[in-house]
Write an enzyme that holds these catalytic residues in place. Structure first.
Site, PDB file in Angstrom:
ATOM      1  N   SER A 112     -10.238   5.551  -4.730  1.00  0.00           N
ATOM      2  CA  SER A 112     -11.159   6.685  -4.864  1.00  0.00           C
ATOM      3  C   SER A 112     -10.683   7.727  -5.877  1.00  0.00           C
ATOM      4  O   SER A 112     -11.472   8.223  -6.686  1.00  0.00           O
ATOM      5  CB  SER A 112     -11.376   7.331  -3.505  1.00  0.00           C
ATOM      6  N   LYS A 156       0.859  -1.181   0.000  1.00  0.00           N
ATOM      7  CA  LYS A 156       0.000   0.000   0.000  1.00  0.00           C
ATOM      8  C   LYS A 156       0.895   1.231   0.000  1.00  0.00           C
ATOM      9  O   LYS A 156       1.696   1.434   0.907  1.00  0.00           O
ATOM     10  CB  LYS A 156      -0.903  -0.006   1.227  1.00  0.00           C
ATOM     11  N   LYS A 204       1.385   9.898   5.798  1.00  0.00           N
ATOM     12  CA  LYS A 204       1.442   8.487   6.176  1.00  0.00           C
ATOM     13  C   LYS A 204       2.706   7.796   5.672  1.00  0.00           C
ATOM     14  O   LYS A 204       2.768   6.577   5.565  1.00  0.00           O
ATOM     15  CB  LYS A 204       0.179   7.779   5.669  1.00  0.00           C
ATOM     16  N   LYS A 222      -2.117  -1.547  -3.846  1.00  0.00           N
ATOM     17  CA  LYS A 222      -2.988  -0.383  -3.795  1.00  0.00           C
ATOM     18  C   LYS A 222      -2.162   0.901  -3.836  1.00  0.00           C
ATOM     19  O   LYS A 222      -1.175   0.987  -3.115  1.00  0.00           O
ATOM     20  CB  LYS A 222      -3.779  -0.448  -2.485  1.00  0.00           C
ATOM     21  N   ARG A 243     -10.803   9.893   1.923  1.00  0.00           N
ATOM     22  CA  ARG A 243     -10.706  10.554   3.230  1.00  0.00           C
ATOM     23  C   ARG A 243     -11.848  11.546   3.406  1.00  0.00           C
ATOM     24  O   ARG A 243     -12.300  11.788   4.526  1.00  0.00           O
ATOM     25  CB  ARG A 243      -9.328  11.207   3.378  1.00  0.00           C
ATOM     26  N   GLU A 257       7.247  -7.107   0.855  1.00  0.00           N
ATOM     27  CA  GLU A 257       6.060  -6.981   1.713  1.00  0.00           C
ATOM     28  C   GLU A 257       5.064  -8.117   1.432  1.00  0.00           C
ATOM     29  O   GLU A 257       4.519  -8.720   2.358  1.00  0.00           O
ATOM     30  CB  GLU A 257       5.360  -5.637   1.467  1.00  0.00           C
TER      31      GLU A 257
HETATM   32  C1  PBG Z   1      -7.077   3.660   5.478  1.00  0.00           C
HETATM   33  C2  PBG Z   1      -7.565   3.388   4.101  1.00  0.00           C
HETATM   34  C3  PBG Z   1      -7.451   4.289   3.038  1.00  0.00           C
HETATM   35  C4  PBG Z   1      -8.070   3.681   1.933  1.00  0.00           C
HETATM   36  C5  PBG Z   1      -8.535   2.439   2.347  1.00  0.00           C
HETATM   37  N1  PBG Z   1      -8.204   2.261   3.695  1.00  0.00           N
HETATM   38  C6  PBG Z   1      -6.907   5.637   2.971  1.00  0.00           C
HETATM   39  C7  PBG Z   1      -5.620   5.934   3.593  1.00  0.00           C
HETATM   40  O1  PBG Z   1      -4.738   5.083   3.747  1.00  0.00           O
HETATM   41  O2  PBG Z   1      -5.468   7.095   3.971  1.00  0.00           O
HETATM   42  C8  PBG Z   1      -8.179   4.321   0.585  1.00  0.00           C
HETATM   43  C9  PBG Z   1      -9.202   3.813  -0.352  1.00  0.00           C
HETATM   44  C10 PBG Z   1      -9.468   4.708  -1.498  1.00  0.00           C
HETATM   45  O3  PBG Z   1      -8.843   5.772  -1.672  1.00  0.00           O
HETATM   46  O4  PBG Z   1     -10.364   4.358  -2.281  1.00  0.00           O
HETATM   47  N2  PBG Z   1      -6.686   2.613   6.245  1.00  0.00           N
END
Ligand code: PBG
Length: 325
Positions: free
Chosen positions: A275, A196, A218, A249, A206, A234
């Site tokens: 998203s 990720k 992050k 992701k 968010r 990973e």
């Molecule tokens: C947080 C999480 C995020 C998403 C899924 N779980 C956002 C982040 O890490 O800030 C993002 C999903 C998306 O953008 O569609 N644990």
């Protein structure tokens, strides 16, 4: 002109093209992320995700029934936590009567066969909007892992089929697997968000959950987008620690990583068409700059072609309808 080989023969008609297509998209490939809110009869369109909604449990259950009818087999749950319940321990995350746990039970009651996956990370519950517990401005690994184990156990207890840790703490897959084993949840799967990346494309998500980090970013836990080998490491470690499915992701800017991971592990690989990727297609389509339906199918096919066995996508319902025609 004499040619020994003419590649256009296999492209001559739609029937021939269909016969030799290497990648076939089906509704069963999709995992549908669902945003859940408290209340009844609530439906809220996410401003940066036009056409996508956060719903209360009643509306969510209705949606899940519809998804099942379209041939979709799995959903991934995210909840929006009320501000008063947020703190730095994330303890609302394992409240047996919390919104997540209640949602899991309601969905499993209504559509028992659908595969329910749950997001495991502290950010929706954190007063700091981080995926972990914060001490002196630092996101501390090991206390966070202990919290994630409690959270996973409570999801398993509520009936989740898979827990999906999206936090990127070290060692959490092994700890969650051990917790599940020790507590008799031997049928619960783990879909690990293994690679990720710290991505700007999470912005609209968010907005959906009001979970943007309150300070910093992050980057001390999510991966640097410059890296490729680290993703393989990973994913391999997560498999060793007990992940049933590994995830990459985001998806589109990381198609090379999806292929790399697919070639390196022997478990199913999923990819999250996130998203921001949704928002970009929606925005361009609204401007009349691209054809939305074609963009959806081309995008999802490219993710599958890259090596994803499963695709978490906000386009799942639209795509399933297009594929079912
Ligand atoms: C947080 C999480 C995020 C998403 C899924 N779980 C956002 C982040 O890490 O800030 C993002 C999903 C998306 O953008 O569609 N644990």
């Amino acid at each position: 002109m004499y040619l020994q080989r003419r590649n256009r023969i296999l492209r001559k008609t739609a029937a021939i093209r269909a016969m030799v297509a290497e990648t076939l998209l089906t509704p069963q490939d999709f995992i549908v992320p669902l945003f859940i809110d408290e209340g009844k009869g609530q439906q809220h369109e996410i401003s940066s995700m036009p056409g996508y909604f956060r719903r209360s449990i009643d509306g969510t259950v209705k949606e899940v029934k519809e998804l099942w009818g379209l041939g979709i087999r799995s959903v991934l749950l995210f909840i929006k936590c009320r501000d008063e319940l947020k703190d730095n321990t994330g303890k609302e995350a394992w409240n047996p009567n919390g919104l997540m746990q209640t949602s899991i039970r309601a969905i499993k009651d209504a559509v028992p066969e659908i595969v329910v996956m749950t997001d495991v990370a502290l950010d929706p519950y954190s007063s700091y909007g981080h995926d972990g517990i914060v001490e002196n401005g630092e996101i501390v690994n090991d206390p966070t892992v202990a919290a994630l184990v409690r959270m996973s156990l409570s999801h398993a207890d509520a009936g989740a089929d898979f827990v999906a840790p999206s936090d990127m703490m070290d060692g959490r897959i092994g700890a969650i697997r051990q917790g599940l084993e020790e507590n008799g949840f031997t049928q619960t799967g783990i879909m690990a968000y293994s690679a990720k990346y710290a991505s700007c494309f999470y912005g609209p998500f968010r907005d959906a959950l009001d979970s943007a980090p309150g300070f910093g970013d992050k980057k001390t836990y999510q991966m640097d987008y410059a890296n490729r080998l680290e993703a393989v490491k990973e994913a391999q470690m997560d498999v060793e620690e007990g992940a049933d499915i590994v995830m990459v992701k985001p998806a589109l800017p990381y198609l090379d990583i999806i292929r790399e991971v697919k070639n390196a592990v022997e478990v199913p690989v999923s990819a999250y068409n996130i998203s921001g990727e949704y928002a970009m297609i929606k925005a361009a389509a609204r401007m009349g700059w691209i054809n939305e339906e074609k963009a959806i199918l081309e995008t999802l096919t490219s993710i599958k072609r890259a090596g994803a066995d499963l695709i978490a996508t906000y386009f799942a319902k639209d795509a399933a309808k297009l594929l079912n025609i």
